[in-house]
Scaffold this active site. Structure first.
Site: not given
Ligand code: 4AZ
Length: 276
Positions: A83, A136, A233
């Protein structure tokens, strides 16, 4: 898209990228006080496999253009979340991003140390499902090799590191509060691998995604507090010195009852091996 981080960048594009503080988009701030959520700063030299993905064209130079995390698994091979390569995060198609780089050996994004290496090739898991978030993962091939000793081993199928109750750690430069406070230095939080049933209950299927045990790992604390958040992420979830997951998604950050969801490396190893 559904992820707050993605929504921030999608609407804002390059103009906002230069701003030091991003507006709050998540409706409910996490209770935690410091990173990733509930963690603290770590030395980059102790985790050389934790790298930042960067595009200054898209995200501005204030924080070296960081927008996602990545993990070094070979001297020219970096894993990240599929993503992170999508339009919802980048604001434009990946093919329009001309300065995609991996930043290694730099804990403080305001500094100029370490290496910035252009990405030569991007493979996005063709089985990635942006509705459930299953699969992902993306594989980046670097234009030049990273120093020896940068890579972390990947935990294979059946590795005890995936067992519920295992102590793990998540790393990143993402939001430390759930309110858009992006870290300038690399942070890490201790979490534990949680039973699949915990995430199956938390995420039976909604706009956020659907927990799928075959391709995802559930991790955090039952009472919240310590978690990954927006901007983390693609970064590593490490247990027993091996990579078990990539930060993928979740509902908010550090909330009780809404653990972090990670890409299960053992669950995507097959499709990665077959990548062309
Ligand atoms: C994000 O939006 C995201 N709490 C990454 C991790 C988590 C929530 C959102 C986990 O990149």
């Amino acid at each position: 898209m559904r992820r707050p981080f993605a929504r921030v960048w999608t609407g804002a594009l390059a103009l906002m990228a230069a701003a030091a503080a991003l507006p709050l988009v998540s409706p409910i701030p996490a209770s935690a006080d410091s990173v990733v959520i509930g963690g603290g700063p770590v030395r980059a030299s102790d985790s050389p496999w934790a790298v930042a993905l960067s595009s200054r064209d898209r995200f501005g130079g204030t924080r070296s253009g960081q927008f996602c995390g990545g993990v070094v698994i070979g001297r020219t091979t970096v894993l990240t979340a599929a993503h992170c390569m999508g339009r919802d995060v980048l604001g434009v198609p990946l093919s329009d991003v001309e300065d995609l780089k991996v930043i290694a050996g730099r804990g403080d994004l305001r500094a100029a140390d370490g290496a910035e290496i252009p990405v030569r090739r991007v493979w996005i898991n063709p089985e990635y499902d942006s509705y459930t978030n299953s699969g992902d993962v993306a594989v980046l091939t670097l234009a030049e090799p990273l120093p020896k000793g940068s890579a972390i081993p990947v935990a294979g199928q059946g590795d005890p590191a995936y067992e519920a109750g295992t102590a793990a750690a998540v790393y990143g430069w993402g939001d430390t509060t759930g309110s858009g406070t992006y870290a300038r230095t690399l942070h890490s939080a201790r979490v534990q691998v949680l039973a699949d049933a915990v995430c199956e209950k938390a995420y039976p299927g909604s706009v956020d995604g659907t927990y799928t045990a075959a391709t995802m790992v559930c991790a955090g604390e039952l009472d919240g507090r310590r978690d990954a958040c927006q901007g983390d992420s693609g970064g590593p979830l490490v247990a027993h010195g091996r990579l078990i997951g990539l930060v993928s998604w979740g509902s908010g950050c550090g909330r009780a009852g809404s653990p972090g969801v990670y890409t299960r490396l053992s669950g995507v190893a097959g499709v990665m091996r077959g990548r062309g």
